[in-house]
Design a protein around this motif. Structure first.
Motif, short mmCIF file in Angstrom:
data_model
loop_
_atom_site.label_atom_id
_atom_site.label_comp_id
_atom_site.label_asym_id
_atom_site.label_seq_id
_atom_site.Cartn_x
_atom_site.Cartn_y
_atom_site.Cartn_z
N ASP A 99 0.85 -1.19 0.00
CA ASP A 99 0.00 0.00 0.00
C ASP A 99 0.89 1.24 0.00
O ASP A 99 1.80 1.37 0.82
CB ASP A 99 -0.89 -0.01 1.25
CG ASP A 99 -1.80 1.20 1.31
OD1 ASP A 99 -2.87 1.17 0.71
OD2 ASP A 99 -1.41 2.20 1.97
N SER A 100 0.63 2.16 -0.91
CA SER A 100 1.52 3.32 -1.07
C SER A 100 1.53 4.21 0.17
O SER A 100 2.58 4.75 0.55
CB SER A 100 1.09 4.14 -2.29
OG SER A 100 -0.24 4.61 -2.14
N TYR A 101 0.38 4.36 0.83
CA TYR A 101 0.33 5.19 2.04
C TYR A 101 1.20 4.58 3.13
O TYR A 101 2.02 5.26 3.76
CB TYR A 101 -1.11 5.35 2.53
CG TYR A 101 -1.25 6.30 3.69
CD1 TYR A 101 -1.53 7.65 3.47
CD2 TYR A 101 -1.08 5.86 5.00
CE1 TYR A 101 -1.63 8.54 4.54
CE2 TYR A 101 -1.18 6.73 6.06
CZ TYR A 101 -1.46 8.07 5.82
OH TYR A 101 -1.56 8.94 6.89
N ASN A 102 1.00 3.28 3.38
CA ASN A 102 1.78 2.61 4.42
C ASN A 102 3.28 2.65 4.12
O ASN A 102 4.10 2.88 5.01
CB ASN A 102 1.34 1.15 4.56
CG ASN A 102 -0.07 1.03 5.12
OD1 ASN A 102 -0.62 1.99 5.65
ND2 ASN A 102 -0.66 -0.15 5.00
N ASP A 321 -1.79 14.88 1.59
CA ASP A 321 -1.55 13.45 1.84
C ASP A 321 -0.39 13.36 2.83
O ASP A 321 0.76 13.63 2.47
CB ASP A 321 -1.20 12.74 0.53
CG ASP A 321 -1.07 11.23 0.69
OD1 ASP A 321 -0.56 10.79 1.74
OD2 ASP A 321 -1.46 10.50 -0.23
N SER A 323 1.19 10.93 4.17
CA SER A 323 2.25 9.97 3.83
C SER A 323 3.23 10.57 2.84
O SER A 323 4.45 10.53 3.05
CB SER A 323 1.62 8.70 3.25
OG SER A 323 2.61 7.81 2.80
#
Length: 536
Positions: A99-102, A321, A323
């Motif tokens: 997952d890109s956010y994680n 965003d 992240s």
């Protein structure tokens, strides 16, 4: 040893259930058509509850979280072994790590670990420790400075936890403040501060969930009703000034005064050395990287929100965003810091590069716990925990409107505690609150949204699987379960007072009067606890 045997037995039982419950080979179907039998039922909350209880009983985090993940996978797959394993690893572990956010958060963590390592090797942390010893003379002063720094770094809770921990740990150690108390002060000035700071990643998250309304305006108006956050700050300051502690924290603080900062056998980083390279470090070698980090992270946040494409500052921060912003900001701050140290000749380029693997290694425990916690959340999501809680809230909204803020607060507490996520709790509860009160009673909508935010922060504050709690342990370099067990009585005290205050707010609906009542109740409760502790 006994706890390890217990955990080994639990793992054996869990694996036995998977192996013998069914001999049918069931290929994992992760398509939208497959709905598990336990979907959107109370069973969806069982895996995180089991993980939390095991962690508190055994004081072993990794295996406790894995048991919870395994049980969640088994529930989803109907106890079919192959489907369980595939769901746990493909949809769970691999899913959260791709997952890109994680992944952005993990990169941010590693870069922070590298920067902390560089600040230590350059002598900045040691220089600040020497300065602090000259100017901060008391234990109370060290703790109040920690609180003040935590309040100043209100941009993001991850950033707050790790930065405050790395800066204040040498200071609190020199004044014999226990690592558990430091972790509590860090944790209590992370999410509770971010949730009442208009310019923060949390404010951006909340405003994004308020559909059909001016989310930023609602966030501002909800601040006076955010009793858990405000009362937590008041409680911290009161405990420090009164030099009082209770529950497990009292034992840790008493031992710290006697010279033992850890209390338990597990003493993470006890033997860690500063490892200063040239011993030319000054306070500026700590202050400059932190200021660079703050400025770069703010720029990264507004960049991710489109500020440099013409969006206004407030709108850019609201639409940012976290992240992406924190990842980019921390990277450029690291580059600036490397160049700064090279120009000042306190750290050579090769020494800075040597900090990259060291900083990564320092963050491995936090990364592991975060990965397991995220995987556990993915298991509860696949079991429909959000839908189950939403159905409960919709049924509660049909009656008892005056008690609804208190009910929302309690539901938010439980959901965030069980799932370890505040933002996920916002996403579930805030749309329901807006739907119930939109166009009918705006004041109650504001109070209820604030109750949702307060409950989410409270549950997140208490939960052993919360990423913020994990970060606070990492920042203080404190045993994670020690942090959870010592913080829990404090958080529950504030939660009880906050719940009563929300009952009053549902009737009176006045921000100032209710806040004054809540503060008075909080102080009275602390006085009663102090008298009971002293008599005991």
């Amino acid at each position: 040893m006994r706890n390890k045997r217990k955990m080994g037995g639990l793992l054996l039982v869990a694996m036995s259930i998977l192996c013998f419950s069914s001999i049918t080979v069931f290929a994992a179907d992760t398509s939208a058509e497959y709905v598990p039998a336990m979907y959107a039922s109370i069973w969806s909350l069982v895996p995180p509850v089991i993980a939390i209880v095991l962690a508190l009983i055994t004081k072993e985090v990794y295996s406790s979280l894995f048991v919870g993940v395994l049980i969640g996978g088994a529930f989803w797959a109907g106890f079919k072994p192959e489907a369980t394993i595939l769901h746990v690893f493909q949809d769970g572990v691999v899913g959260v790590l791709t997952d890109s956010y994680n992944m952005g958060i993990l990169i941010f963590l590693v870069i922070l670990g590298v920067m902390v390592c560089m600040m230590n090797k350059a002598g900045g942390s040691a220089a600040f420790g020497r300065w602090a010893k000259e100017h901060i003379k008391t234990r109370a002063g060290a703790q109040l400075t920690t609180i003040a720094l935590g309040i100043l770094i209100f941009i993001d809770d991850y950033f707050n936890c790790l930065t405050v921990g790395s800066v204040m740990r040498p200071v609190t150690d020199s004044h014999n403040v226990s690592r558990a108390k430091l972790a509590y002060l860090i944790d209590a000035t992370a999410a509770p501060i971010c949730i009442i700071a208009p310019i923060s990643s949390w404010a951006a998250a909340v405003t994004g969930f308020v559909k059909g309304e001016d989310g930023f305006s609602i966030f501002i108006r909800a601040i006076p009703y955010n009793y858990y956050a405000i009362l937590t700050i008041i409680m911290m300051v009161t405990l420090v000034l009164a030099k009082e502690d209770y529950g497990p924290m009292k034992e840790h603080e008493d031992n710290a005064i006697a010279g033992d900062l850890y209390t338990t056998d597990d003493r993470p980083y006890e033997s860690a050395q500063e490892n200063v390279i040239y011993n030319k470090g000054k306070v500026i070698d700590l202050v400059f990287p932190i200021i660079s980090l703050i400025i770069c992270c703010v720029i990264g946040m507004i960049y991710s929100g489109g500020f440099f494409s013409g969006t206004g500052f407030v709108e850019a921060f609201s639409g940012s965003d976290a992240s992406v912003g924190l990842m980019l900001g921390s990277f450029f701050a690291m580059v600036i810091t490397i160049a700064f140290y090279a120009v000042r000749k306190v750290l050579r380029f090769s020494d800075s590069m040597a900090c990259i693997p060291d900083g990564f290694k320092a963050m491995v425990p936090a990364i592991l716990i975060l990965t397991f916690a995220w995987t556990l959340k993915s298991m509860t999501d696949s079991l429909g925990a959000a839908e189950y809680v939403a159905s409960i809230m919709n049924s509660a909204a049909s009656g008892l409107l005056n008690l609804l803020p208190a009910i929302i607060f309690l539901v938010g507490c439980f959901l965030a505690f069980a799932t370890g996520t505040s933002w996920g709790t916002f996403g579930i509860l805030i749309p329901i609150v807006v739907a119930v009160f939109q166009g009918t009673n705006e004041t109650m909508m504001i109070i209820s949204i604030s109750a949702c935010m307060a409950g989410a922060v409270c549950g997140d504050h208490c939960s052993p699987i919360s990423d913020t709690t994990i970060m606070a342990s990492a920042g203080a370099q404190c045993n994670h379960v020690n942090h959870v067990s010592t913080q829990l009585p404090y958080a529950m005290t504030v939660a009880a007072v906050s719940c009563i205050t929300y009952v009053i707010a549902g009737v009176i609906q006045n921000a100032v009067i209710c806040l004054v009542i809540g503060i008075a109740l909080q102080i009275l409760v602390l006085l009663a606890i102090r008298n009971h502790t002293r008599n005991k």
